[in-house]
Motif scaffolding. Structure first.
Motif, mmCIF file in Angstrom:
data_model
loop_
_atom_site.group_PDB
_atom_site.id
_atom_site.type_symbol
_atom_site.label_atom_id
_atom_site.label_comp_id
_atom_site.label_asym_id
_atom_site.label_seq_id
_atom_site.Cartn_x
_atom_site.Cartn_y
_atom_site.Cartn_z
ATOM 1 N N ARG A 80 52.215 86.644 -28.561
ATOM 2 C CA ARG A 80 52.592 87.507 -27.335
ATOM 3 C C ARG A 80 53.843 87.121 -26.528
ATOM 4 O O ARG A 80 54.054 85.791 -26.702
ATOM 5 N N LYS A 81 54.518 88.158 -25.970
ATOM 6 C CA LYS A 81 55.752 87.896 -25.474
ATOM 7 C C LYS A 81 55.670 86.930 -24.328
ATOM 8 O O LYS A 81 56.441 86.341 -23.837
ATOM 9 N N ARG A 82 54.436 87.112 -23.503
ATOM 10 C CA ARG A 82 54.427 86.347 -22.241
ATOM 11 C C ARG A 82 54.314 84.678 -22.739
ATOM 12 O O ARG A 82 54.946 83.918 -22.155
ATOM 13 N N ARG A 103 55.956 83.308 -25.151
ATOM 14 C CA ARG A 103 57.279 82.955 -25.471
ATOM 15 C C ARG A 103 58.031 82.656 -24.093
ATOM 16 O O ARG A 103 58.615 81.601 -24.170
ATOM 17 N N ARG A 104 57.842 83.645 -23.356
ATOM 18 C CA ARG A 104 58.680 83.313 -21.958
ATOM 19 C C ARG A 104 57.937 82.032 -21.300
ATOM 20 O O ARG A 104 59.066 81.313 -20.800
ATOM 21 N N ARG A 157 62.187 85.655 -32.059
ATOM 22 C CA ARG A 157 62.158 86.626 -31.189
ATOM 23 C C ARG A 157 61.524 87.738 -31.734
ATOM 24 O O ARG A 157 60.724 88.737 -31.236
ATOM 25 N N PHE A 204 57.472 88.175 -32.145
ATOM 26 C CA PHE A 204 56.913 88.476 -31.020
ATOM 27 C C PHE A 204 56.885 89.918 -30.474
ATOM 28 O O PHE A 204 56.531 90.302 -29.573
ATOM 29 N N GLU A 205 57.674 90.583 -31.251
ATOM 30 C CA GLU A 205 57.619 92.089 -30.940
ATOM 31 C C GLU A 205 56.539 92.826 -31.345
ATOM 32 O O GLU A 205 55.862 92.419 -32.452
ATOM 33 N N SER A 206 56.006 93.744 -30.550
ATOM 34 C CA SER A 206 54.749 94.222 -30.915
ATOM 35 C C SER A 206 54.431 94.756 -32.121
ATOM 36 O O SER A 206 53.389 94.816 -32.751
#
Length: 138
Positions: free
Chosen positions: A69-71, A73-74, A126, A129-131
């Protein structure tokens, strides 16, 4: 492979922060009960609550990284930046004060945190993590 390593590292770090934060809160509450001065005891209670919050964030981040999930990664970039500054501080302070072991440990921690941030910022990582990429994997 790197995302899995970071997820496991976050998952292993979370119990440490959770236990340390809970013990600190219990200790601060005992100190406030015995000597009800708000100054030092209140500050320690707030600091230990922050440590407990970092433990919860590490656990959530580990699960988000595992699920790509992107969250996650951030949050990992934020946590590794924060821990990297802390490790660099330990390395720099121990260089003049305590000795070699703390300097080597702080330097290794700082290098690992820098690697983690740079790895998570790579274009290939990156894209993981893209949908659309996550749906293609599942």
């Amino acid at each position: 492979m790197g995302v899995s390593v970071l997820a496991v590292m976050d998952l292993l770090a979370s119990p440490f922060f959770l236990v340390a934060g809970a013990q600190g809160i219990i200790s601060a509450l005992r100190n406030l009960r015995s000597a009800p001065r708000l100054g030092g005891g209140g500050l320690m209670l707030a600091a230990d609550a922050c440590v407990l919050a970092v433990g919860v964030v590490c656990a959530v981040t580990a699960m988000d990284l595992w699920r790509l999930r992107k969250r996650g990664r951030r949050l990992t970039i934020f946590l590794m930046s924060m821990f990297g500054v802390f490790a660099a501080d330990i390395a720099l302070l121990s260089f003049a004060e305590t000795g070699r072991a703390a300097f080597v440990g702080g330097s290794a921690g700082c290098i690992f945190c820098c690697w983690a941030v740079l790895y998570l910022c790579l274009p290939g990582t990156r894209r993981k993590f893209e949908s659309a990429a996550v749906k293609a994997i599942r």
